[in-house]
Design an enzyme around this catalytic site. Structure first.
Site, PDB file in Angstrom:
ATOM      1  N   GLU A 102       1.028  -1.261   0.343  1.00  0.00           N
ATOM      2  CA  GLU A 102      -0.282  -0.201   0.126  1.00  0.00           C
ATOM      3  C   GLU A 102       0.680   1.155  -0.169  1.00  0.00           C
ATOM      4  O   GLU A 102       0.858   2.362  -0.921  1.00  0.00           O
ATOM      5  CB  GLU A 102      -0.970   0.227   0.712  1.00  0.00           C
ATOM      6  N   GLN A 103       2.399   1.755   0.836  1.00  0.00           N
ATOM      7  CA  GLN A 103       2.859   2.282   0.786  1.00  0.00           C
ATOM      8  C   GLN A 103       3.210   2.611  -0.388  1.00  0.00           C
ATOM      9  O   GLN A 103       4.518   3.665  -0.376  1.00  0.00           O
ATOM     10  CB  GLN A 103       3.514   2.157   1.807  1.00  0.00           C
ATOM     11  N   ILE A 104       3.690   1.960  -1.212  1.00  0.00           N
ATOM     12  CA  ILE A 104       4.662   1.914  -2.497  1.00  0.00           C
ATOM     13  C   ILE A 104       4.081   1.731  -4.057  1.00  0.00           C
ATOM     14  O   ILE A 104       5.004   1.982  -5.076  1.00  0.00           O
ATOM     15  CB  ILE A 104       5.621   0.804  -2.730  1.00  0.00           C
ATOM     16  N   LEU A 105       2.934   2.399  -3.760  1.00  0.00           N
ATOM     17  CA  LEU A 105       2.564   2.161  -4.752  1.00  0.00           C
ATOM     18  C   LEU A 105       2.230   3.857  -6.134  1.00  0.00           C
ATOM     19  O   LEU A 105       0.866   4.475  -6.181  1.00  0.00           O
ATOM     20  CB  LEU A 105       0.935   1.539  -4.700  1.00  0.00           C
ATOM     21  N   ARG A 144       2.018   1.111  -9.530  1.00  0.00           N
ATOM     22  CA  ARG A 144       0.382   0.685 -10.114  1.00  0.00           C
ATOM     23  C   ARG A 144       0.539  -0.117 -11.151  1.00  0.00           C
ATOM     24  O   ARG A 144      -0.711  -0.857 -11.281  1.00  0.00           O
ATOM     25  CB  ARG A 144      -0.148   1.848 -10.301  1.00  0.00           C
ATOM     26  N   LYS A 182      -7.175   5.154  -9.231  1.00  0.00           N
ATOM     27  CA  LYS A 182      -7.121   5.567 -10.324  1.00  0.00           C
ATOM     28  C   LYS A 182      -5.380   5.386 -10.960  1.00  0.00           C
ATOM     29  O   LYS A 182      -4.807   6.396 -12.057  1.00  0.00           O
ATOM     30  CB  LYS A 182      -5.991   7.178  -9.535  1.00  0.00           C
ATOM     31  N   GLU A 225     -41.015  14.571  17.910  1.00  0.00           N
ATOM     32  CA  GLU A 225     -40.940  13.645  16.967  1.00  0.00           C
ATOM     33  C   GLU A 225     -40.976  12.683  17.333  1.00  0.00           C
ATOM     34  O   GLU A 225     -42.219  11.576  16.652  1.00  0.00           O
ATOM     35  CB  GLU A 225     -39.433  13.638  16.087  1.00  0.00           C
TER      36      GLU A 225
END
Length: 754
Positions: free
Chosen positions: A182-185, A190, A226, A671
């Site tokens: 997740e941290q290196i995309l 990608r 993206k 109400e």
């Protein structure tokens, strides 16, 4: 400890703007920085050893240690300093120190993977993550260093290894590999995952109930949505969007933030086909709980951005409006301050440089569109970006992408106070002239108003000729291209096209009430907002809503000057459609369900109930307005009276404000009493609720304690909803279960939950 992933969320929506770091202040010379950089790296290494005493791969998100703030140059009020010519040397210096450690970690990871040594595998992943983390937070050169490290990981086979480790049965290895991925995309990574590992990611999205894995997989999807339109379509067709919408039901703020950004990315970068798929999957409805969140402005912002982008697609606009999520956008944006939002971006060090021109161009369709919500959120974000760019003396970027002209058009024509204020603010910070707002009564304009309009749209060169011919508002609205050529000397074809384009905008904006007694303008706008431009020509020709059915295509073209044949066909087709029933003398049908809730503790559950019921075909009323009295109170009480069912969300302390409220000033109290007096089908839904003593409540609402409460379960939402459905009255003609089951006989003890 500051949450490392949290400061990256805002940047994740925009391509290639992942981790931005502050530049050195003017008080710190570049030369001094270059001499101190090795010392800073050494300090970072020492302090990292202390940091590693903490568990790096806990159930919480990976974090940035507190020492990071001491490694960054202090900000001052002075202007940012330009990057020095020696920045590449600085980058290389850091890489010379980091890359040997990275290569060693990659060798260890490869060897441990082959031998099956889990401890060594985890240590290598942790070392790699630590190197990436240190790089992103370096001042000035962090982004360049981090991107180079991420590229080296791919080139050294690290991405291939991570994709293999994501398929291991060892759950801790799987979790840690997903967190690192997740941290290196970055963009190139990608590309690799889209080509070589999309199936691996898609397989992991099927593990819906694994909360820890969801934190990283939702983040991976956030970036992959993206990549390209084709990748987004492939992700959707293989269940990734279904996974995101399932996670939208949860309560983990990290997962919800990833989901909100991923849905915004899908809407913005996935193209029209993916937007249609999002609507088919009811994404607009599931964006409601995210946009309704009271705890996290980032979640709300990206959810609002996603739904505004969807609504800009005319093909799906009606479905988006029907979802009810769009109503949340403008009030939320109106509650934000652009400068504070910009400061929060800088304080998080995630995007101190702002967005690129390519990023910002994605906002222009919203800014130029016909939807108020899109105008509003795009103007807000451009205002935020202007705040950032003005400190960098780089506001020319807005002129280059065409945003200045769009903002000026909003100032001239918009009647929405929020959008108008944001556009003025942005133009002022850009150093641009802020145009005067145009008077809407164009048919009544005198020559002076025509002159001012010409100046503001950039046609000052023709002012004298317009003045000489005494062109007023009536003549302006009737002007033709032949008039421009022969009478006004506008010989350039492109100049005429530009003038006629601005004239169409003016015609669409104008107020025709003084000459349009049957409101033909709004009838045309219902067909297509652009068709308001034909109002004056049709009214002047004697057309109104009573005789529109007798108008022919030839008359529309020659008498009303509707030159576009497709537009004429649409107008004639709309005229021949049966008229909608008039509701002026009778009240419209009420909602199937009214949801009453306490804002402070029940907002999330109320929004979830709304979506669960709405996707099952129920019409639901939930109060999303912030008015305090007047017509709002009448609307609220009327909605309770007309509803078939009344769901009361009893969250923690939901009835506390009702205690001692003898004057009935509390909304929930009002109400409940209205529902009791109207003998509504009342279904309480409890969530961490403690039933109060009956004597503590006003007498007019104590009966509510005699109704059975259905206990809400976040883990088993479908089962809980099915139970609620059994107690609801349905549409006329549908099977209606015995609603008496939702009641208990009056009793002295407090009601209990199922």
């Amino acid at each position: 400890m500051r949450t490392f992933s949290k400061r990256r969320q805002r940047a994740a929506l925009w391509p290639e703007r992942r981790h931005r770091t502050p530049q050195a202040s003017e008080e710190e010379s570049v030369g001094v920085f270059e001499r101190l950089l090795p010392a800073k790296i050494s300090l970072a290494k020492v302090l990292n050893k202390v940091c590693r005493l903490f568990s790096m791969f806990s159930s919480e998100r990976l974090t940035v240690p507190d020492y990071v703030s001491r490694l960054q140059p202090r900000r001052t009020g002075s202007e940012p300093k330009a990057v020095s010519p020696g920045v590449q040397a600085e980058v290389q210096g850091v890489l010379d120190d980091s890359l040997p450690a990275l290569r060693a970690a990659m060798r260890t990871l490869r060897s441990a993977k082959d031998t099956g040594e889990l401890g060594e595998t985890r240590r290598a992943i942790a070392e790699t993550f630590q190197l990436v983390e240190e790089a992103w937070v370096l001042p000035t050169v962090g982004r360049q260093v981090a991107e180079e490290i991420c590229n080296r990981i791919r080139l050294d086979g690290g991405l291939e290894l991570l994709l293999q480790l994501l398929q291991t049965p060892a759950v801790e290895i799987k979790y840690e590999s997903a967190k690192l991925l997740e941290q290196i995309l970055i963009s190139e990574n990608r590309d690799y995952v889209a080509r070589m590992g999309l199936g691996v990611i898609l397989n992991l999205t099927r593990e819906l109930e694994d909360a820890q894995l969801a934190r990283s997989i939702s983040g991976i999807l956030e970036h992959m949505f993206k990549h390209t339109e084709e990748t987004s379509a492939q992700l959707i067709s293989n269940g990734a969007l279904d996974a995101l919408l399932f996670w939208c039901r949860g309560t983990d703020p990290t997962v919800l933030r990833h989901c909100a950004v991923a849905l915004a990315n899908c809407a913005m970068y996935g193209g029209h086909h993916c937007q249609r798929l999002m609507i088919e999957k009811q994404a607009a409805e599931w964006l409601f709980p995210l946009a309704f969140s009271k705890e996290d402005e980032l979640i709300r912002f990206y959810a609002c951005l996603a739904v505004a982008v969807l609504a800009a697609n005319r093909e799906v606009e009606k479905e988006v409006v029907k979802s009810g999520t769009l109503e949340l956008v403008e009030p939320f944006i109106a509650s934000l301050d652009p400068d504070e939002f910009a400061r929060s971006l800088q304080d998080s060090a995630d995007s101190v440089q702002g967005r690129t021109a390519a990023d910002l161009q994605h906002l222009l369709p919203l800014l130029d569109g016909t939807r108020l919500e899109g105008n509003c959120i795009a103007a807000f974000y451009l205002c935020v970006e202007t705040s950032i760019k003005s400190r960098q003396r780089n506001t020319k970027i807005f002129q280059e992408i065409g945003a200045v002209q769009s903002l000026k058009r909003i100032v001239m024509y918009s009647s929405n106070a929020t959008t108008l204020s944001l556009a003025k603010r942005a133009l002022t910070m850009m150093g641009e002239d802020v145009p005067r707002r145009i008077l809407s009564s164009v048919p009544n304009w005198k020559t002076g108003e025509v002159q001012r309009w010409l100046q503001q749209i950039g046609f000052s060169a023709f002012c004298d000729r317009f003045q000489e011919l005494q062109l007023d508002g009536d003549l302006l609205l009737n002007i033709s291209e032949e008039d421009l050529i022969h009478d006004l000397g506008m010989t350039s074809g492109l100049t005429r096209k530009r003038f006629l384009r601005d004239l169409r905008v003016l015609k669409t904006y104008a107020n025709y009430s003084m000459c349009d007694p049957n409101n033909l303008a709004d009838w045309l706008a219902d067909i297509d907002p652009r068709f308001r431009q034909y109002t004056y020509g049709m009214v002047q020709s004697g057309v109104d809503r009573n005789n529109i059915l007798q108008i022919t295509d030839q008359q529309l073209q020659s008498d009303c000057r509707v030159e576009n044949g497709i537009h004429r066909a649409q107008i004639l087709a709309a005229a021949r459609r049966p008229a909608r029933p008039c509701l002026t003398d009778s009240q419209p049908a009420g909602p199937d369900v009214f949801i009453s809730y306490r804002r402070t503790t029940g907002s999330q559950l109320a929004s979830l109930l709304k979506v669960h019921l709405q996707v099952r075909g129920f019409s639901v009323f939930i109060d999303v307005e912030k008015l305090e009295a007047g017509k709002f109170e009448e609307k609220l009480i009327s909605s309770v009276q007309r509803a078939r069912n009344f769901i009361l969300v009893l969250s923690a302390n939901a009835l506390d404000k009702c205690m001692g409220d003898t004057a009935m000033k509390d909304w929930v109290h009002k109400e409940i009493v209205t529902a009791l007096n109207g003998k509504k089908n009342i279904v309480p839904v409890t969530d961490n609720f403690v039933w109060p003593d009956p004597s503590s409540l006003p007498e007019d609402m104590r009966t509510i304690l005699t109704f059975n409460g259905i206990k809400w379960s976040h883990e088993y939402q479908e089962a809980t909803i099915e139970k609620i459905l059994r107690f609801l009255k349905r549409h006329p003609g549908q099977e209606q279960p015995d609603s008496s089951k939702s009641h208990k006989e009056p009793q002295s003890n407090h009601a209990k939950s199922h």
